[in-house]
Design a protein around this motif. Structure first.
Motif, PDB file in Angstrom:
ATOM      1  N   UNK A   1      -0.719   7.599  -1.767  1.00 26.42           N
ATOM      2  CA  UNK A   1       0.623   7.213  -1.349  1.00 26.42           C
ATOM      3  C   UNK A   1       1.290   8.428  -0.705  1.00 26.42           C
ATOM      4  N   UNK A   2       1.749   8.281   0.552  1.00 26.55           N
ATOM      5  CA  UNK A   2       2.243   9.442   1.292  1.00 26.55           C
ATOM      6  C   UNK A   2       3.578   9.941   0.769  1.00 26.55           C
ATOM      7  N   UNK A   3       4.310   9.139   0.030  1.00 24.52           N
ATOM      8  CA  UNK A   3       5.635   9.545  -0.450  1.00 24.52           C
ATOM      9  C   UNK A   3       5.606  10.074  -1.879  1.00 24.52           C
ATOM     10  N   UNK A   4       4.815   9.466  -2.738  1.00 18.45           N
ATOM     11  CA  UNK A   4       4.778   9.887  -4.143  1.00 18.45           C
ATOM     12  C   UNK A   4       3.636  10.836  -4.458  1.00 18.45           C
ATOM     13  N   UNK A   5       2.635  10.910  -3.574  1.00 18.05           N
ATOM     14  CA  UNK A   5       1.452  11.726  -3.851  1.00 18.05           C
ATOM     15  C   UNK A   5       0.483  11.079  -4.819  1.00 18.05           C
ATOM     16  N   UNK A   6       0.759   9.832  -5.237  1.00 15.95           N
ATOM     17  CA  UNK A   6      -0.116   9.151  -6.188  1.00 15.95           C
ATOM     18  C   UNK A   6      -1.470   8.836  -5.543  1.00 15.95           C
ATOM     19  N   UNK A   7      -2.524   9.165  -6.255  1.00 16.89           N
ATOM     20  CA  UNK A   7      -3.867   8.796  -5.815  1.00 16.89           C
ATOM     21  C   UNK A   7      -4.136   7.388  -6.325  1.00 16.89           C
ATOM     22  N   UNK A   8      -4.212   6.435  -5.405  1.00 15.55           N
ATOM     23  CA  UNK A   8      -4.420   5.042  -5.770  1.00 15.55           C
ATOM     24  C   UNK A   8      -5.902   4.777  -6.038  1.00 15.55           C
ATOM     25  N   UNK A   9      -6.757   5.432  -5.291  1.00 13.52           N
ATOM     26  CA  UNK A   9      -8.199   5.366  -5.553  1.00 13.52           C
ATOM     27  C   UNK A   9      -8.835   6.649  -5.081  1.00 13.52           C
ATOM     28  N   UNK A  10      -9.891   7.041  -5.771  1.00 12.55           N
ATOM     29  CA  UNK A  10     -10.657   8.227  -5.381  1.00 12.55           C
ATOM     30  C   UNK A  10     -12.111   7.964  -5.766  1.00 12.55           C
ATOM     31  N   UNK A  11     -12.982   8.030  -4.773  1.00  9.65           N
ATOM     32  CA  UNK A  11     -14.379   7.659  -4.980  1.00  9.65           C
ATOM     33  C   UNK A  11     -15.269   8.827  -4.581  1.00  9.65           C
ATOM     34  N   UNK A  12     -16.309   9.035  -5.358  1.00 11.03           N
ATOM     35  CA  UNK A  12     -17.361  10.002  -5.027  1.00 11.03           C
ATOM     36  C   UNK A  12     -18.697   9.342  -5.315  1.00 11.03           C
ATOM     37  N   UNK A  13     -19.570   9.335  -4.318  1.00  6.85           N
ATOM     38  CA  UNK A  13     -20.896   8.739  -4.449  1.00  6.85           C
ATOM     39  C   UNK A  13     -21.973   9.765  -4.106  1.00  6.85           C
TER      40      UNK A  13
ATOM     41  N   UNK B   1      -4.687   1.943 -16.057  1.00  7.63           N
ATOM     42  CA  UNK B   1      -4.299   2.132 -14.662  1.00  7.63           C
ATOM     43  C   UNK B   1      -2.805   1.857 -14.504  1.00  7.63           C
ATOM     44  N   UNK B   2      -2.319   1.871 -13.280  1.00  2.61           N
ATOM     45  CA  UNK B   2      -0.886   1.742 -13.032  1.00  2.61           C
ATOM     46  C   UNK B   2      -0.348   0.372 -13.453  1.00  2.61           C
ATOM     47  N   UNK B   3      -1.228  -0.612 -13.614  1.00  2.00           N
ATOM     48  CA  UNK B   3      -0.817  -1.950 -14.021  1.00  2.00           C
ATOM     49  C   UNK B   3      -1.147  -2.242 -15.483  1.00  2.00           C
ATOM     50  N   UNK B   4      -1.532  -1.214 -16.239  1.00  6.40           N
ATOM     51  CA  UNK B   4      -1.792  -1.389 -17.662  1.00  6.40           C
ATOM     52  C   UNK B   4      -3.183  -1.874 -17.987  1.00  6.40           C
ATOM     53  N   UNK B   5      -4.087  -1.958 -17.017  1.00  9.11           N
ATOM     54  CA  UNK B   5      -5.446  -2.407 -17.284  1.00  9.11           C
ATOM     55  C   UNK B   5      -6.271  -1.261 -17.844  1.00  9.11           C
TER      56      UNK B   5
ATOM     57  N   UNK C   1      -8.570  -3.280   1.120  1.00 11.89           N
ATOM     58  CA  UNK C   1      -7.628  -2.836   0.085  1.00 11.89           C
ATOM     59  C   UNK C   1      -6.171  -3.076   0.450  1.00 11.89           C
ATOM     60  N   UNK C   2      -5.841  -3.153   1.740  1.00 10.34           N
ATOM     61  CA  UNK C   2      -4.435  -3.330   2.117  1.00 10.34           C
ATOM     62  C   UNK C   2      -3.822  -4.586   1.490  1.00 10.34           C
ATOM     63  N   UNK C   3      -4.495  -5.741   1.507  1.00 12.30           N
ATOM     64  CA  UNK C   3      -3.907  -6.896   0.816  1.00 12.30           C
ATOM     65  C   UNK C   3      -3.776  -6.688  -0.688  1.00 12.30           C
ATOM     66  N   UNK C   4      -4.718  -5.943  -1.280  1.00 10.94           N
ATOM     67  CA  UNK C   4      -4.633  -5.672  -2.717  1.00 10.94           C
ATOM     68  C   UNK C   4      -3.435  -4.797  -3.052  1.00 10.94           C
ATOM     69  N   UNK C   5      -2.964  -4.031  -2.060  1.00 15.94           N
ATOM     70  CA  UNK C   5      -1.797  -3.179  -2.254  1.00 15.94           C
ATOM     71  C   UNK C   5      -0.492  -3.933  -1.995  1.00 15.94           C
ATOM     72  N   UNK C   6      -0.598  -5.220  -1.736  1.00 14.13           N
ATOM     73  CA  UNK C   6       0.599  -6.026  -1.493  1.00 14.13           C
ATOM     74  C   UNK C   6       1.112  -5.938  -0.072  1.00 14.13           C
ATOM     75  N   UNK C   7       0.292  -5.472   0.860  1.00 10.70           N
ATOM     76  CA  UNK C   7       0.710  -5.318   2.250  1.00 10.70           C
ATOM     77  C   UNK C   7       0.256  -6.539   3.057  1.00 10.70           C
TER      78      UNK C   7
ATOM     79  N   UNK D   1      -8.250  -2.570  -9.264  1.00  7.86           N
ATOM     80  CA  UNK D   1      -8.842  -3.458  -8.271  1.00  7.86           C
ATOM     81  C   UNK D   1      -9.087  -2.732  -6.955  1.00  7.86           C
ATOM     82  N   UNK D   2      -8.159  -1.890  -6.548  1.00  7.76           N
ATOM     83  CA  UNK D   2      -8.337  -1.111  -5.319  1.00  7.76           C
ATOM     84  C   UNK D   2      -9.494  -0.125  -5.479  1.00  7.76           C
ATOM     85  N   UNK D   3      -9.578   0.501  -6.656  1.00  8.08           N
ATOM     86  CA  UNK D   3     -10.667   1.440  -6.920  1.00  8.08           C
ATOM     87  C   UNK D   3     -12.014   0.738  -6.836  1.00  8.08           C
ATOM     88  N   UNK D   4     -12.139  -0.432  -7.461  1.00  4.14           N
ATOM     89  CA  UNK D   4     -13.403  -1.158  -7.448  1.00  4.14           C
ATOM     90  C   UNK D   4     -13.771  -1.597  -6.036  1.00  4.14           C
TER      91      UNK D   4
END
Length: 597
Positions: free
Chosen positions: A266-278, A96-100, A574-580, A239-242
């Motif tokens: 992310x609205x500026x980079x287009x990065x998908x931080x999490x994507x879930x399908x159930x 993931x983006x943090x190397x996990x 998830x907002x606190x997990x994103x550092x907000x 962590x955000x995905x989970x």
């Protein structure tokens, strides 16, 4: 070479005349010949010794140099060289983006049988069936006693199973080293990762290939030896995905929905931080594709179906903000322009109605806040079909997304065959055009980030995309204000999260019947949100398939009662997990006045 005769006639005759012994002449010539042969042999031997000495010196010099090189190099295991195309068994990790680690390899063994070398096939079949309950003893015995010479017993076995097979003691049961693909987080991000299986196989190695998701999209890169095993870094946050999966699963159960999906971008980079399908699956034990034998009428019933990417739906009123924003950008209206909402709006045999009677007029802002179909349709008529289609195309809603998954091309939007005036009116409020949640996330990001186009991506980015401009910064800001008002005053009141200033739009669309028309009691409920609305960083899309919840004595299926509270809880988690950090005003004491003496 001319040799001197031992008894030269002239000397013999002369010696006889002088009374000398002719035999002395022969003896002298033999002595001289022997001395000449001796000198020549010695010279030849000395030359050979010199050549051999030089050769030995060079050999020792080369051997010494090679030994020095080996002593100074890193030790490596020898590898066998063989002709033909080798089986590449190595595969890079996915992180993931943090190397996990999201996907990695695990050293294991395979089990195979060299049947001609087996001593007791009956015992081997019996013992193997006891070790591996999924194997049938009769079938194994039939294979071991038939005409086959080679049989794969198990592609992967655990160390405990390997020891148990070893204890059987049959020389015909052999083990081969191999790597298996391991997903240490189980079902987390299952649809994104996709899964892997074995391609070409040998007894000493096996080719691991991707079958879906990013595993298949980046298959060549993950197996490329020139990368040196460098991991593939995704934009996901584990962590955000989970957390998103847990919240969405709970919401789906609570709202009694058939399925659910969410996209956090992310609205500026287009990065998908999490994507879930159930519902989802475990890529370590990927299920098979549904077939006719499973009585499956729709592949979307399969847990393999990625609702966020492959699921194209009429998403309803979440489209209304596009219509109003375009009209403001074109100068046709402003946020306070009064729009005729008298209904129903008649077009031929079609009638457009609102969920409630909103009176004769609403401002453009209230058209969004109260979600008026009639008001949105009238604004769309001002824009016209051609300009509407061009604007939605700029937002990326008319073509497949470029997200890095093999499933992306299957999520191609469904467009009306004839973009008529009635199509223009219905599309303005999200009917008549079907797109996926990922499409919607990218479109909302492009509209609300200041007005520049972004493409969704699953790869980590170094900065904003800075795509082509779609609307001005002023129109983008007005759109955000309208969406914030929807949460504070309109249909998404359950979506407010203290400290994060959420803005968003609800959308409830009736599900189409396979035979035509729409169901009366089945909906797709969507909430498209942005936070914080004053300085947007993330867009969150939550979609529920056929939700239904009882509230205030009634069955509720609209997004305001179903998708909105689920999205609010997800934002809260998830907002606190994103550092907000939440922007909460500090309470001041009341009823106390500081005075001086």
């Amino acid at each position: 070479m001319i040799r001197t005769p031992l008894r030269p006639l002239a000397r013999i005759l002369k010696a006889r005349e002088q009374g000398q012994n002719p035999d002395a002449i022969e003896a002298e010539n033999k002595r001289l010949r022997h001395e000449d042969d001796r000198d020549r042999s010695r010279l030849q031997a000395e030359s050979r010794l010199l050549v051999m000495g030089v050769a030995f010196f060079c050999a020792f010099l080369v051997i010494g140099a090679r030994m020095g090189m080996l002593a100074g190099s890193v030790p490596e295991e020898p590898t066998a060289q063989a002709s033909g195309s080798p089986i590449i068994g190595q595969r890079a990790d996915i992180v993931d983006r943090n190397g996990r680690v999201l996907a990695t390899n695990l050293d294991t063994h395979s089990l195979y049988a060299q049947i001609p070398d087996m001593i007791d096939p009956a015992k081997a079949a019996r013992e193997l069936a006891a070790i591996f309950p999924e194997l049938e003893e009769d079938e194994l015995l039939e294979d071991f006693t038939g005409s086959r010479r080679f049989l794969w017993v198990r592609r992967e076995i655990s160390p405990e199973q390997m020891q148990a097979v070893h204890d059987i003691g049959d020389p015909g049961l052999l083990f081969g080293p191999r790597e298996m693909r391991l997903y240490p987080n189980g079902s987390v991000a299952a649809h994104i990762l996709g899964g892997a299986t074995y391609g070409r196989e040998g007894v000493n190695s096996a080719e691991v290939i991707g079958v879906a998701g990013v595993e298949k999209f980046f298959d060549d890169a993950l197996r490329d030896p020139s990368r040196g095993g460098a991991p593939l870094e995704l934009s996901l946050d584990l962590t955000v995905q989970a957390a998103s999966e847990r919240v969405l699963h709970g919401g789906m159960m609570l709202m009694q929905a058939k399925g659910a999906s969410s996209v956090l971008m992310d609205v500026h980079t287009g990065e998908i931080i999490s994507m879930v399908s159930l519902p989802d699956f475990d890529p370590n034990d990927r299920p098979r594709v549904l077939t006719a034998a499973d009585n499956a009428t729709d592949q979307s019933d399969s847990p393999l179906f990625n609702r966020a990417v492959q699921g194209v739906y009429e998403l309803g009123s979440v489209f209304k903000i596009f219509t109003v924003a375009q009209a403001i950008e074109l100068g046709l209206i402003n946020a306070g322009t009064m729009i005729d909402t008298q209904g129903p709006l008649q077009w031929g045999r079609f009638r457009i109605r609102d969920f409630h009677d909103y009176g004769a007029q609403l401002s453009a802002t209230d058209v969004i806040v109260k979600s008026s179909n009639i008001g949105t349709a009238r604004i769309a008529m001002m824009i016209g079909g051609e300009r509407q289609r061009d604007f939605l195309g700029q937002l990326g809603l008319l073509e497949e997304t470029q997200v890095e998954m093999v499933e992306a091309p299957t999520g191609d939007p469904l467009l009306p065959p004839n973009w008529s005036e009635i199509s223009t009116m219905t599309i303005s409020y999200g009917h008549g055009l079907s797109s996926s949640p990922v499409h919607l996330a990218a479109a909302y990001s492009s509209l609300l980030n200041g007005g520049t186009r972004v493409e969704p991506t699953l790869l980590r980015q170094d900065g904003p995309q800075n795509g082509p401009r779609i609307v001005s910064e002023q129109v983008s800001a007005v759109s955000r204000d309208m969406l914030r008002a929807v949460v504070t005053e309109g249909t998404a009141s359950f979506g407010d999260v203290e400290g994060y200033e959420v803005g968003g739009k609800t959308g409830t669309a009736d599900k189409p019947r396979p035979t035509g028309g729409y169901y009366d009691d089945r909906t797709i409920a969507t909430f498209a949100s942005v936070f914080p609305a004053d300085d947007p960083r993330y867009v969150l899309i939550v979609t529920l398939d056929e939700p239904s919840v009882e509230a205030l004595g009634e069955q509720r299926r609209t997004a305001g009662w179903t998708a909105v509270p689920v999205a609010a809880e997800m934002t809260r988690r998830v907002a606190p997990l994103l550092g907000m950090r939440p922007d909460v005003e500090t309470a001041t004491p009341t009823g106390v006045t500081l005075t001086s003496n």
